[in-house]
Every structure is written in C-alpha cells, then in structure tokens.
Design an enzyme around this catalytic site. Structure first.
Site, mmCIF file in Angstrom:
data_model
loop_
_atom_site.group_PDB
_atom_site.id
_atom_site.type_symbol
_atom_site.label_atom_id
_atom_site.label_comp_id
_atom_site.label_asym_id
_atom_site.label_seq_id
_atom_site.Cartn_x
_atom_site.Cartn_y
_atom_site.Cartn_z
ATOM 1 N N SER A 1 1.863 -6.721 5.115
ATOM 2 C CA SER A 1 2.918 -7.449 5.816
ATOM 3 C C SER A 1 2.436 -8.042 7.126
ATOM 4 O O SER A 1 3.075 -8.942 7.679
ATOM 5 C CB SER A 1 4.105 -6.520 6.086
ATOM 6 O OG SER A 1 3.678 -5.384 6.819
ATOM 7 N N HIS B 1 2.295 -10.628 -0.613
ATOM 8 C CA HIS B 1 3.218 -9.824 0.174
ATOM 9 C C HIS B 1 4.583 -9.724 -0.515
ATOM 10 O O HIS B 1 5.340 -10.695 -0.568
ATOM 11 C CB HIS B 1 3.377 -10.430 1.578
ATOM 12 C CG HIS B 1 4.312 -9.682 2.465
ATOM 13 N ND1 HIS B 1 4.966 -10.270 3.527
ATOM 14 C CD2 HIS B 1 4.723 -8.378 2.465
ATOM 15 C CE1 HIS B 1 5.721 -9.383 4.123
ATOM 16 N NE2 HIS B 1 5.603 -8.236 3.507
ATOM 17 N N GLU C 1 5.294 -13.693 -0.708
ATOM 18 C CA GLU C 1 4.442 -14.580 0.079
ATOM 19 C C GLU C 1 3.030 -14.505 -0.484
ATOM 20 O O GLU C 1 2.426 -13.431 -0.522
ATOM 21 C CB GLU C 1 4.407 -14.145 1.548
ATOM 22 C CG GLU C 1 5.596 -14.561 2.363
ATOM 23 C CD GLU C 1 5.454 -14.161 3.820
ATOM 24 O OE1 GLU C 1 5.561 -15.048 4.684
ATOM 25 O OE2 GLU C 1 5.243 -12.978 4.109
ATOM 26 N N ASN D 1 7.469 -12.447 8.653
ATOM 27 C CA ASN D 1 7.430 -11.524 9.785
ATOM 28 C C ASN D 1 7.138 -12.236 11.103
ATOM 29 O O ASN D 1 7.617 -11.822 12.163
ATOM 30 C CB ASN D 1 6.398 -10.429 9.538
ATOM 31 C CG ASN D 1 6.935 -9.346 8.614
ATOM 32 O OD1 ASN D 1 8.137 -9.130 8.527
ATOM 33 N ND2 ASN D 1 6.043 -8.680 7.912
#
Length: 726
Positions: free
Chosen positions: A430, A451, A463, A501
């Site tokens: 992440s 991800h 992702e 993130n």
C-alpha cells in the site's frame, strides 16, 4: 422492404406482418438522436403501407436494446430545465405514436432490454421473450428516471407497487420474474422466439387475441381506489426515503411522479414524466452518476484492451502470505476461475487464509447466492502450501506478506528464483515504492505492484503500479488478470502512496489539524457521513484501517513529500498509536469497539481518546459543516489534481473511479474531479485560497488556475504538466 435506414429497417412478411428490425451499425442497439429520426420514419412507413396488418419488433443483435446513448446526455442536460421538457417530450411522443398504430404490435425480446429498450417493449401490445432475457429500467442508477414512458406504462401493466420496486432499485430481471408479474405474455426457448412472436401476432390480427383491450389500460388512469392509492404510495415513499436518503433524489421524484400521474390519462401522465425527468436531469446527482457510469466504461475499456494485448495468459496464480489479505486474494482468484497456490511459512497462517476464504463462501451459501457444490469447487481451486516447489509453474505471483520493505524484498528474491523466467511477480503493497522493491529482483521488467483493498472480496479496485522498468507486457497481463478476478484495475505510476493512499492522507491531515484546533472528532464524522456522504467519517475510517497502519503510512508520506505532508506535531493519530490504541483491530481507537446485544459490531466515542487529546488540543470549538467539509476535501482534491498533472494517474475518469472503488468516495458526487467541476473550478479556488495560510495542502496548483481561466474540463483535456515517472 418498406423502410431501410442506418439503424432501423422494416420489411413486409407474409399475412401482412411488418418486421420492424433494430440493427445499429455498432455492436449494440441503442437510442440516439439519429435512431429517433429513423424511428419516426419507420412509423410513417408502416402507416402508409396498405398491406400492413401487424408489427413485430425484433433485433438483429444478440441483445434487443441496451437503452439510450448516454454519451449524448451530459451535453444535452446543460440546457435549462424549460428547454429539456420539450426535448424529452419529443422522444416520448415517438413511443406514443408507435403505440397508437392502428394494428396489433408485439416485441420479440432477445438477450437484453434495458432502459429505453424496455420502454420500447412497453409500447407494444404484446411481449414475448426468450429464456435468457434480462429486462429492466436502470435509469435510477444514473440519477434519472425513465423518460420514454416507463413511469406511465409499467405501473399500468404490472401494478404500481411492482413498478415502483422495479424502477427504484434499477435491477434487471430475468424472464421468469417478468412473466410472473405480468410484464411478459410468454417466455420461450431462444430458437422458438421468432415463431412464437409471429404466431401470437397472427392470432391478434385474426381477432383471437384482443389487442385493443391489451392496449387500453396504458391509455387510462391507474385503476386504484383512493385507499389503495394512499397505502401504496405512502408505503413506497417511506421505504424509499429510508433507503435512498437525501443525496439520491431520483427514486423519490419517480414515485411522486407515478402518484401524481395515477389519476391522469396517458397524455397527462406523460406530461408528469417529462417534467420529472427534466428536473432530475438538472441535478448534481444525475451529472455525477452519469459521469460515474462513463468513467467506469473507460476503466472497463482499458481492461478489455489490455486483455487483448496481453501476451501472457494467467491460468495459474500464487499468493505469498496467507493472512486475511492473502486469503481474500486466494478466494477472489479461485472464485473467478483461476486456480491459485496459497503459500506461507507456517500451518497456522495457512489455516487463517483458508478460514478467510471459506468464511466468505459460507456466508454466500447461507444467503442463497451459492450452492455447496460451487463452494467446494472454489475451495478446490486453492492449494495451501509450505513449499516454494508448489509455485514453480504459476504464471503470476502476488506477494502479500508483512508491509516491511526488507521482508518483502527477501521474499520477492526467493520466489523469483523459483518461478519461470517469464513469470510475473507482483507486490501487494500500500505504500512501499515499487522501484525500491524492484531492486530485489533480477527481472524488474516482469515486476509491478498489485495493490488490493481490504476486504478483497468487496472492494472493486486494484491499483496496478508501474515501476520505471516495468514492461508494457507485464502491465497488460496484470490488468487482464485483475479484470479476470472481477476487479476494476487502474494503472498508476510509482510514487509514495501510489494514487489512492497519496490523496487519502492529505484528507487525514486536514482532519487531524481540525482536531488539534478543538473540533470534536464525532462531529466531524457526522458531517462527513451525513452531509458529504462518505460511508465512514475520517475518525471511524482510521479505526477501521488501523491507527498503527495509518501512523506508519503518515511517516511514509511525510518522507515522500516532506514540505507538503510533513507529519503534524502532536498528531492525534500518533497519540493514539503511542498509547496502543490501534482501532478496530484491538477494540480501542477514536472509538471503543465491541458488539451490541444482537452480536453486531458497535462503536462508542472513547472517553480515553478525549482525555488523551485534551492535553495537546485547543479548547473545544464548534465548526460549521461547510468549514469541516472544506478543511478535509480541499487537501484531497488538490492532491488528486497533482496526481493528474504529474501523470501518476492517466485520466480524470480513472482518478474518480479509483477513489469511488478504493475508499468509497460518495458515488452521487461522481468522484473528486467530478465534484470539483460540479462546484466550479473558480468557486473551488476561491474556497481553497481562503485556507491557503494553513499550508501547502490547501494551496491549488498553477495548472488548476490555468484550467479555470481557460474554462477547460479535466475530462476532455490532457492535464499533465510534469513528466511521468515512467
């Protein structure tokens, strides 16, 4: 042939039957402005054909009609409401004209009939479908309601209560369900569809079936007594208000339209529908939801293209690390048909991974969504193993061990030495740089990030992170594998936090700063949930993510962007972490977590959290809803814009869908860029400038200011102002 157009044609068959054929030049049949023009011409041709005695509507495609062409909607909907009413009336008048043909009509429905396609069948006197048909009115999912007569005809065919249920949920229904409520007159096997339709139409022409009696209820008011009307619509409105809420106006507008039209004939009822449709077309929710649909099509289109371009097919996979995340990845791959090896270093971890997978499957069986046989086949697709020998022949590896670069690097090097030279190795991380992890492998061109979001079986996003040495072939294969797993992949370039993130933590920073200034974290959560529409407010989300995880990620983001995302002094998240309040995982965070009397998860604001914050936060202060939303959303939107400008994410569509699918950005707002453009770029800039003194996360980019000056849209413009990391 009595008519031949680009999308529609009509030919005279034996016994006076006219076959009205939908056959667009593209892959599917849909209603656009050109098709409507031809529709009018077909009706005129039928009316002037002396030999015509009945009309059978068919499709030359595998699907009957998928609905209206929504790519024309957003531009059209920019017109004022008073201009939209005659626009939609012009379209609905065409369906009325077809329904008024002085001869029986029947729809032979194959494959899919949704939206305008379903409404086309409703304008016919009879409907026969094949057993594989999926039929419904999904307009509510676009923030709209049916606009071609669906709110008028469907209630008069299947009853108001059934019609409201169909239209307020937007679900597609199988042929058997449509037959049961009276929408269809017959259901037959696909090979018998044409013959069945012709046979039924011949009976109507001969007077054996009373087509005028079938048509008449659609021309009259709904046959409801005053008491029935009150009970039906009051119940429906109550249920819709509770379920849809204030952010989704379409279901309530639709049921009120049906209620107001229930005492009117077709003309009056259609006027109600025209007005209701035009009203909804001007809402922000419709703009956002239509945009969301179109953005989702961009992602699906890219995944489809990647599947065609992928040189390497993924027929067998492996996941390294059999925890909750690894078990979720194993389940998803196995459930969608790709066998997977779940490898770990101890039996206890493997048991946890298998328990995770079997728990998800068991719930599906209990809810009737899966049978035991299917459950067994999915579990058989998962091979638990303690040995690297079991992964030698896999096509792709997903490393999902602890979020530690040294541990991940060691595991990646180990597995690369075992698999074939053309195998693809990915890391489910992440925050850790893909380029950093790539230093641990000998074939970086075959390595990228993959991800997943937790819980894997529920969160649609993956992702796919491209490193500087990742090959296009690797990216295409991983995107294709993610799509095969039933996920919505977006490709992003490597940077701290990647995309989701990276833009989430400025949002958290805005939240932390507010708490330090004296805001109540419970009040912030309520505003962001009830007013803005997030599924969880920031404090609750931090508890769910894990306060320890969030504190670690904050450090990563601070190191990656030391001026913009510098870690706050006395950050409330760090305070909780240092006091071993890790959130939901240990029952203590911003909230105290437990179970209610029914065994369901519960949370109460933690007095301990308030006590810890009191020593480092300002005295309690009330902030308006507008202030709270601005303080949290400006940093997030600004960072999304930066990601677009830097080429971290390719398009505004992917930027929007990434947050909707990854962290639950409110769908009725359409995503961060759609939200920005709905606010208006000038308005957003003015709002951000008001808080610019608070730090760099509140300061808009020069690129955004230029976009505002030129009046451009992020959805039609290449906004990259900095070189891609590739």
């Amino acid at each position: 042939m009595i008519y031949q157009g680009n999308s529609l044609s009509a030919k005279l068959l034996e016994d006076g039957i006219v076959e009205f054929i939908f056959d667009a030049q593209g892959s599917v049949n849909k209603f656009d402005q050109a098709t409507f023009k031809e529709f009018i011409e077909v009706i005129q041709a039928i009316n002037t054909c002396d030999e015509a005695k009945g009309v059978m509507v068919t499709s030359a495609k595998s699907a009957f009609l998928v609905g209206a062409d929504i790519t024309e909607f957003l531009e059209t909907f920019k017109q004022p409401e008073e201009a939209l009413i005659p626009w939609v009336k012009k379209a609905s008048d065409v369906f009325d004209a077809f329904e008024d043909l002085n001869m029986p009509t029947i729809a032979a429905i194959n494959g899919v009939a949704l939206g305008g396609g379903c409404e086309m069948t409703l304008s016919c006197d009879f409907r026969v479908a094949d057993t594989k048909v999926s039929i419904g009115l999904p307009e509510v999912k676009l923030g709209l309601m049916p606009g071609f007569g669906g709110t008028v005809r469907l209630p008069r065919l299947i009853g108001a209560d059934n019609a409201v249920e169909w239209m307020s949920t937007g679900k597609a229904h199988k042929a058997e369900q449509a037959l049961a409520v009276g929408l269809l007159d017959a259901v037959v096997e696909p090979e018998h569809l044409r013959d069945a339709a012709i046979s039924m139409l011949k009976q109507a022409i001969a007077g054996k079936l009373d087509w005028k009696a079938k048509r008449q209820p659609k021309l009259e008011p709904l046959q409801l007594s005053a008491i029935e009307s009150v009970m039906t619509f009051s119940t429906c409105e109550g249920m819709i208000a509770a379920k849809a809420g204030k952010h989704y106006p379409a279901p309530m507008t639709m049921v009120k339209t049906i209620r107001n039209a229930s005492t009117l004939d077709r003309a009056g009822a259609m006027a109600c529908e025209n007005a209701g449709f035009a009203k909804l077309a001007k809402t922000d929710a419709a703009t956002a939801q239509i945009g969301l649909f179109m953005s989702d099509q961009v992602i699906k289109g890219k995944a489809k293209k990647a599947s065609k371009q992928a040189v390497k097919a993924v027929n067998k996979a492996a996941v390294l690390g059999a925890g909750i995340m690894g078990g979720g990845i194993a389940y998803q791959s196995a459930y969608k048909g790709t066998p997977i090896v779940m490898k770990d270093i101890n039996d206890q971890a493997l048991d946890l991974g298998l328990t995770t997978a079997s728990g998800i499957l068991t719930k599906q069986v209990e809810r009737g969504r899966m049978n035991v046989k299917k459950m067994a086949s999915v579990l058989n697709n998962i091979t638990p193993s303690l040995s690297y020998d079991s992964v030698k022949d896999v096509d792709v590896v997903v490393e999902a061990v602890v979020e530690n670069p040294k541990v991940k690097g060691m595991v990646l090097a180990e597995v690369e030495s075992v698999v074939s030279e053309d195998a693809i190795v990915t890391s489910n991380t992440s925050t850790i740089s893909i380029d950093l992890l790539a230093k641990s492998v000998k074939r970086p061109e075959n390595f990228c990030g993959m991800h997943f979001f937790n819980p894997v079986h529920r969160m649609p996003l993956v992702e796919v992170i491209r490193g500087k040495d990742t090959s296009d072939e690797t990216v295409a294969a991983v995107v294709a594998y993610a799509a095969k797993m039933g996920k919505s992949p977006i490709v992003v370039n490597d940077c701290p936090g990647f995309y989701v993130n990276r833009v989430l933590f400025p949002y958290f920073a805005g939240f932390s700063q507010l708490v330090l200034e004296g805001a109540d974290f419970v009040a912030i959560d309520k505003v962001m949930e009830k007013q803005f529409g997030w599924p969880m407010g920031p404090a609750y989300l931090l508890d769910v993510v894990g306060v320890d995880t969030a504190d670690h990620c904050t450090g990563v983001m601070s190191a990656g962007f030391p001026t913009r995302m510098k870690k706050l002094e006395n950050d409330p998240v760090s305070t909780l972490y240092s006091n071993e309040r890790f959130g939901q995982k240990n029952g203590k965070g911003f909230y105290d977590h437990g179970k209610d009397k029914r065994g369901r998860p519960s949370k109460v604001p933690a007095e301990t959290a308030y006590e810890l914050f009191a020593a480092q936060c300002a005295d309690k202060k009330d902030f308006t809803s507008e202030e709270i939303i601005a303080r949290l959303m400006i940093p997030m939107v600004n960072e999304v814009v930066r990601c677009l400008e830097e080429g971290v994410v390719d398009t505004a569509a992917e930027a929007d869908m990434g947050l909707i699918y990854g962290i639950g950005f409110p769908p009725f707002r359409g995503g961060p860029i759609r939200y920005l453009e709905t606010l208006g770029l000038d308005n957003f800039i003015a709002m951000a400038d008001k808080y610019a003194h608070l730090g760099e996360i509140y300061q808009v980019t020069d690129g955004l200011r230029d976009m505002a000056k030129t009046g451009k849209s992020y959805f039609t413009t290449d906004v990259k102002t900095a070189p891609s990391t590739k």
